[in-house]
Write a protein that holds these residues in place. Sequence first.
Motif, mmCIF file in Angstrom:
data_model
loop_
_atom_site.group_PDB
_atom_site.id
_atom_site.type_symbol
_atom_site.label_atom_id
_atom_site.label_comp_id
_atom_site.label_asym_id
_atom_site.label_seq_id
_atom_site.Cartn_x
_atom_site.Cartn_y
_atom_site.Cartn_z
ATOM 1 N N MET A 239 2.760 14.483 5.012
ATOM 2 C CA MET A 239 3.395 15.255 3.947
ATOM 3 C C MET A 239 2.384 15.494 2.837
ATOM 4 O O MET A 239 1.565 14.612 2.531
ATOM 5 C CB MET A 239 4.626 14.538 3.391
ATOM 6 N N GLY A 242 3.843 15.380 -3.552
ATOM 7 C CA GLY A 242 5.226 15.502 -3.990
ATOM 8 C C GLY A 242 5.641 14.272 -4.768
ATOM 9 O O GLY A 242 4.822 13.409 -5.100
ATOM 10 N N HIS A 244 9.110 11.380 -5.246
ATOM 11 C CA HIS A 244 10.402 10.871 -4.808
ATOM 12 C C HIS A 244 11.363 10.757 -5.994
ATOM 13 O O HIS A 244 10.942 10.449 -7.116
ATOM 14 C CB HIS A 244 10.239 9.496 -4.157
ATOM 15 N N SER A 251 2.839 11.313 -4.882
ATOM 16 C CA SER A 251 2.095 10.824 -3.728
ATOM 17 C C SER A 251 1.920 11.880 -2.655
ATOM 18 O O SER A 251 2.516 12.953 -2.698
ATOM 19 C CB SER A 251 2.826 9.614 -3.115
ATOM 20 N N PHE A 252 1.099 11.526 -1.663
ATOM 21 C CA PHE A 252 1.010 12.271 -0.409
ATOM 22 C C PHE A 252 0.997 11.265 0.729
ATOM 23 O O PHE A 252 0.790 10.059 0.519
ATOM 24 C CB PHE A 252 -0.242 13.156 -0.365
ATOM 25 N N TYR A 253 1.234 11.757 1.937
ATOM 26 C CA TYR A 253 1.275 10.917 3.128
ATOM 27 C C TYR A 253 0.226 11.397 4.116
ATOM 28 O O TYR A 253 0.201 12.579 4.470
ATOM 29 C CB TYR A 253 2.646 10.984 3.805
ATOM 30 N N GLU A 263 1.151 6.149 2.473
ATOM 31 C CA GLU A 263 1.505 6.902 1.273
ATOM 32 C C GLU A 263 0.533 6.473 0.182
ATOM 33 O O GLU A 263 0.441 5.290 -0.137
ATOM 34 C CB GLU A 263 2.936 6.616 0.838
ATOM 35 N N SER A 285 12.809 13.750 -1.485
ATOM 36 C CA SER A 285 11.797 14.115 -2.473
ATOM 37 C C SER A 285 12.387 15.065 -3.501
ATOM 38 O O SER A 285 13.163 15.965 -3.160
ATOM 39 C CB SER A 285 10.590 14.777 -1.796
ATOM 40 N N HIS A 289 6.126 17.155 -0.990
ATOM 41 C CA HIS A 289 6.181 16.358 0.245
ATOM 42 C C HIS A 289 6.555 17.238 1.436
ATOM 43 O O HIS A 289 7.319 16.846 2.309
ATOM 44 C CB HIS A 289 7.170 15.190 0.109
#
Length: 301
Positions: A239, A242, A244, A251-253, A263, A285, A289
């Motif tokens: 992802m 974005g 939460h 964060s990003f994944y 993450e 989110s 994300h």
Amino acid sequence: MTRVNELAYVVYEVADLADWERFAVDLLGMQIGERTADSLTLRMDAKAHRWICERGPADDLAASGYAVAGAAALDTLVARLRAAGVTVAEGDAALAAARKVERIAVTADPLGNRIELVVGLADAPAPFASERLLGGFVTGRGGAGHVVLTEQEAERADLLAFYTDLLGFAVSDFIDEEIQPGIVASVVFLHCNERHHSLAFAGMPFPKRIHHFMVEAANMLDVGRAYDRCMDAGQRFEMTLGMHPNDRMFSFYVRTPSGFNVEFGWGGLVIDEATWKVQHFDELSSWGHRPPEVVSALLQA
């Protein structure tokens, strides 16, 4: 209630140690603790390690290490688990030395995930130093970060009973979102200290025991810099950037070399356990994300 205090470390079984070293050190900004032919430990702070990578074919989570306040607290937790019919084994000196702890007890949750209850995770002999980060990682009383595990075939009630009634976690909140027609992603978040969650269980399709481990940067700029490093290295994203709605993590994944995710975030919510109220959310989110292929298509439109 006597309980675990933090997620102290995780153990992964990984097929390619060299790829994991590149990923964790060059892209995420961790520091090597120790390296052998069959293992690699990784540092995020003053502790001897926070991630332990052991060579093996599973490419998945092998164990979660939870710290307790001391020997008396460990005795209490072990007695509580055994009284509930849960098998607990005292770890031997060799295992304690490998994990760099004073004492260790080993059990398993209802999913079969290995749980290591530990006292006295050692500090490293030298200060943490990253060649990539501006501000280091947020650990301290909040522990190493958080881990999100897949529920698989277990009943959520059984998981919550194990982690709340026996290990002393408390529920932070829930998210239930229909991510595709007829497919609902359902996640329950649990805390054991001021970090919004150290553990979560996700009811969603995913092939691994672990969906992701979250590392939190102390400087927001490090999120963008890590994002660029991962992108420039051609690392696959789960992802894009974005935030939460529950823990407010920006964060990003990104996919690890083993196929689950990390993450990489900043700004996670610190909670007051005495006044915290459990909430229910209907979106994973608040913004962003998005899957990388969706973003790529939009940018090319």
